[in-house]
Design a protein around this motif. Structure first.
Motif, PDB file in Angstrom:
ATOM      1  N   ASP A  51      32.165  23.811  -8.062  1.00 16.21           N
ATOM      2  CA  ASP A  51      31.473  22.813  -7.253  1.00 16.21           C
ATOM      3  C   ASP A  51      31.202  21.631  -8.170  1.00 16.21           C
ATOM      4  OD1 ASP A  51      29.855  21.224  -5.726  1.00 16.21           O
ATOM      5  OD2 ASP A  51      28.497  22.827  -5.100  1.00 16.21           O
ATOM      6  N   LEU A  52      32.034  20.601  -8.068  1.00 16.24           N
ATOM      7  CA  LEU A  52      31.956  19.487  -9.001  1.00 16.24           C
ATOM      8  C   LEU A  52      30.625  18.751  -8.935  1.00 16.24           C
ATOM      9  CD1 LEU A  52      35.584  18.065  -8.784  1.00 16.24           C
ATOM     10  CD2 LEU A  52      34.628  19.766 -10.340  1.00 16.24           C
ATOM     11  N   SER A  53      29.918  18.866  -7.817  1.00 22.55           N
ATOM     12  CA  SER A  53      28.616  18.199  -7.739  1.00 22.55           C
ATOM     13  C   SER A  53      27.630  18.798  -8.735  1.00 22.55           C
ATOM     14  CB  SER A  53      28.056  18.283  -6.320  1.00 22.55           C
ATOM     15  OG  SER A  53      27.760  19.630  -5.967  1.00 22.55           O
ATOM     16  N   ASP A  54      27.850  20.057  -9.130  1.00 25.04           N
ATOM     17  CA  ASP A  54      26.974  20.685 -10.132  1.00 25.04           C
ATOM     18  C   ASP A  54      27.126  20.052 -11.501  1.00 25.04           C
ATOM     19  OD1 ASP A  54      26.054  22.465  -8.232  1.00 25.04           O
ATOM     20  OD2 ASP A  54      27.373  24.096  -8.860  1.00 25.04           O
ATOM     21  N   TYR A  55      28.249  19.339 -11.710  1.00 17.36           N
ATOM     22  CA  TYR A  55      28.546  18.781 -13.026  1.00 17.36           C
ATOM     23  C   TYR A  55      28.331  17.270 -13.089  1.00 17.36           C
ATOM     24  CZ  TYR A  55      30.344  23.389 -13.870  1.00 17.36           C
ATOM     25  OH  TYR A  55      30.436  24.748 -14.016  1.00 17.36           O
ATOM     26  N   ASP A  56      27.662  16.735 -12.104  1.00 15.33           N
ATOM     27  CA  ASP A  56      27.357  15.307 -12.088  1.00 15.33           C
ATOM     28  C   ASP A  56      26.359  15.008 -13.209  1.00 15.33           C
ATOM     29  OD1 ASP A  56      26.567  12.722 -11.632  1.00 15.33           O
ATOM     30  OD2 ASP A  56      26.105  13.006  -9.513  1.00 15.33           O
ATOM     31  N   PRO A  57      26.747  14.200 -14.224  1.00 15.66           N
ATOM     32  CA  PRO A  57      25.843  13.931 -15.348  1.00 15.66           C
ATOM     33  C   PRO A  57      24.505  13.338 -14.918  1.00 15.66           C
ATOM     34  CG  PRO A  57      28.040  13.097 -15.803  1.00 15.66           C
ATOM     35  CD  PRO A  57      28.034  13.529 -14.366  1.00 15.66           C
TER      36      PRO A  57
ATOM     37  N   ASP B 238      24.375  21.066 -18.428  1.00 18.71           N
ATOM     38  CA  ASP B 238      23.408  20.403 -19.315  1.00 18.71           C
ATOM     39  C   ASP B 238      24.060  20.062 -20.652  1.00 18.71           C
ATOM     40  OD1 ASP B 238      21.197  20.651 -17.482  1.00 18.71           O
ATOM     41  OD2 ASP B 238      21.086  22.762 -18.026  1.00 18.71           O
ATOM     42  N   PHE B 239      24.824  21.007 -21.192  1.00 22.89           N
ATOM     43  CA  PHE B 239      25.480  20.764 -22.477  1.00 22.89           C
ATOM     44  C   PHE B 239      26.573  19.714 -22.350  1.00 22.89           C
ATOM     45  CE2 PHE B 239      23.431  24.781 -23.409  1.00 22.89           C
ATOM     46  CZ  PHE B 239      22.933  24.535 -24.674  1.00 22.89           C
ATOM     47  N   LEU B 240      27.289  19.714 -21.246  1.00 23.63           N
ATOM     48  CA  LEU B 240      28.298  18.680 -21.033  1.00 23.63           C
ATOM     49  C   LEU B 240      27.649  17.299 -20.982  1.00 23.63           C
ATOM     50  CD1 LEU B 240      30.584  20.408 -18.379  1.00 23.63           C
ATOM     51  CD2 LEU B 240      31.162  19.903 -20.759  1.00 23.63           C
TER      52      LEU B 240
ATOM     53  N   VAL C 141      34.195  15.909 -24.918  1.00 24.80           N
ATOM     54  CA  VAL C 141      34.470  17.344 -24.902  1.00 24.80           C
ATOM     55  C   VAL C 141      35.894  17.534 -25.407  1.00 24.80           C
ATOM     56  CG1 VAL C 141      34.717  19.407 -23.468  1.00 24.80           C
ATOM     57  CG2 VAL C 141      32.877  17.777 -22.999  1.00 24.80           C
ATOM     58  N   ALA C 142      36.043  18.404 -26.404  1.00 30.58           N
ATOM     59  CA  ALA C 142      37.347  18.612 -27.024  1.00 30.58           C
ATOM     60  C   ALA C 142      38.033  19.850 -26.450  1.00 30.58           C
ATOM     61  CB  ALA C 142      37.179  18.774 -28.531  1.00 30.58           C
ATOM     62  N   ILE C 143      39.333  19.703 -26.167  1.00 30.68           N
ATOM     63  CA  ILE C 143      40.151  20.832 -25.700  1.00 30.68           C
ATOM     64  C   ILE C 143      41.456  20.800 -26.499  1.00 30.68           C
ATOM     65  CG2 ILE C 143      41.098  22.023 -23.685  1.00 30.68           C
ATOM     66  CD1 ILE C 143      39.380  20.241 -21.934  1.00 30.68           C
ATOM     67  N   PRO C 144      41.394  21.117 -27.802  1.00 27.72           N
ATOM     68  CA  PRO C 144      42.592  21.003 -28.645  1.00 27.72           C
ATOM     69  C   PRO C 144      43.464  22.257 -28.621  1.00 27.72           C
ATOM     70  CG  PRO C 144      40.747  21.582 -30.001  1.00 27.72           C
ATOM     71  CD  PRO C 144      40.227  21.496 -28.581  1.00 27.72           C
ATOM     72  N   GLN C 145      43.856  22.697 -27.446  1.00 33.08           N
ATOM     73  CA  GLN C 145      44.618  23.942 -27.341  1.00 33.08           C
ATOM     74  C   GLN C 145      45.959  23.829 -28.065  1.00 33.08           C
ATOM     75  OE1 GLN C 145      42.958  26.522 -23.845  1.00 33.08           O
ATOM     76  NE2 GLN C 145      44.830  25.553 -23.271  1.00 33.08           N
ATOM     77  N   LYS C 146      46.305  24.915 -28.761  1.00 31.83           N
ATOM     78  CA  LYS C 146      47.584  24.981 -29.451  1.00 31.83           C
ATOM     79  C   LYS C 146      48.644  25.501 -28.495  1.00 31.83           C
ATOM     80  CE  LYS C 146      45.551  25.915 -33.940  1.00 31.83           C
ATOM     81  NZ  LYS C 146      45.505  26.851 -35.066  1.00 31.83           N
ATOM     82  N   ARG C 147      49.890  25.157 -28.781  1.00 29.34           N
ATOM     83  CA  ARG C 147      50.985  25.619 -27.933  1.00 29.34           C
ATOM     84  C   ARG C 147      51.200  27.105 -28.190  1.00 29.34           C
ATOM     85  NH1 ARG C 147      54.861  22.889 -24.768  1.00 29.34           N
ATOM     86  NH2 ARG C 147      55.498  24.509 -23.323  1.00 29.34           N
TER      87      ARG C 147
END
Length: 198
Positions: free
Chosen positions: A75-81, A169-171, A177-183
């Motif tokens: 629910d993207l509304s939960d992530y509204d800063p 809250d942490f976001l 926010v880093a998402i450096p996923q490796k292949r």
């Protein structure tokens, strides 16, 4: 399937054969006692063709398993800063207003590039740069993360035991926010939740 009229739906959100792949090299005896290990996962994987319906979270998994794609539910509304006081949490964590906070929020598995982030911190000549690591409350392998935080001269902040309900809250407290996923097989199959939440 042994019950008349029973139908089975398979929900696939990871490449289950890729996730326990490191256990492939374990001795046979150890593999036999690990129901979540590669041997049992490989056996269970062969049963997927007997289900009636399949849903997957990504097109990558759909190509492997068939079925329909249903993205991760959020629910993207939960992530509204605007609904979260990131500044208050930053003060609570002892972060200065001018600190540039990069968040890694989730399970810090090897394929998620934690070493890349730590190397970036080591090379960055920016005193205000901070890495905030927030593993889920269910993640217990935190000893290495504690050592990393202790050896970082205050540049790495580890917050343990926080429930997933506090992720927004942490976001809100992070500048990025880093998402450096490796292949890797694991990374190819995953759709990081932070892509949706952030």
């Amino acid at each position: 399937k042994l019950q008349p009229g029973a139908r089975i739906m398979l929900a696939v959100d990871d490449d289950e054969l890729a996730m326990p792949a490191p256990g492939r090299s374990q001795p046979w005896r150890r593999q036999l006692v690990d129901p979540a290990g590669f041997l049992y996962t490989r056996f269970a994987h062969r049963l997927h063709k007997f289900v009636d319906e399949t849903i997957c979270v990504s097109q990558y998994l759909q190509q492997k398993y068939g079925g329909a794609v249903i993205p991760l539910p959020r629910d993207l509304s939960d992530y509204d800063p605007a609904k979260h006081d990131g500044a208050h949490l930053r003060r609570e964590l002892g972060l200065a207003p001018n600190d540039f906070v990069v968040g890694f929020i989730g399970i810090p598995r090897a394929h998620k590039g934690m070493d890349v982030l730590l190397e970036a911190i080591r090379q960055a000549q920016i005193p205000s740069f901070r890495l905030l690591i927030v593993p889920p409350a269910s993640y217990h392998d935190v000893d290495n993360l504690r050592r990393l935080a202790a050896d970082s001269a205050g540049r790495v902040l580890l917050v343990e035991g926080r429930p997933s309900a506090q992720v927004p809250d942490f976001l809100a407290a992070c500048d990025a926010v880093a998402i450096p996923q490796k292949r890797s097989a694991q990374a190819d199959a995953q759709v990081p939740a932070k892509l949706i939440e952030g």
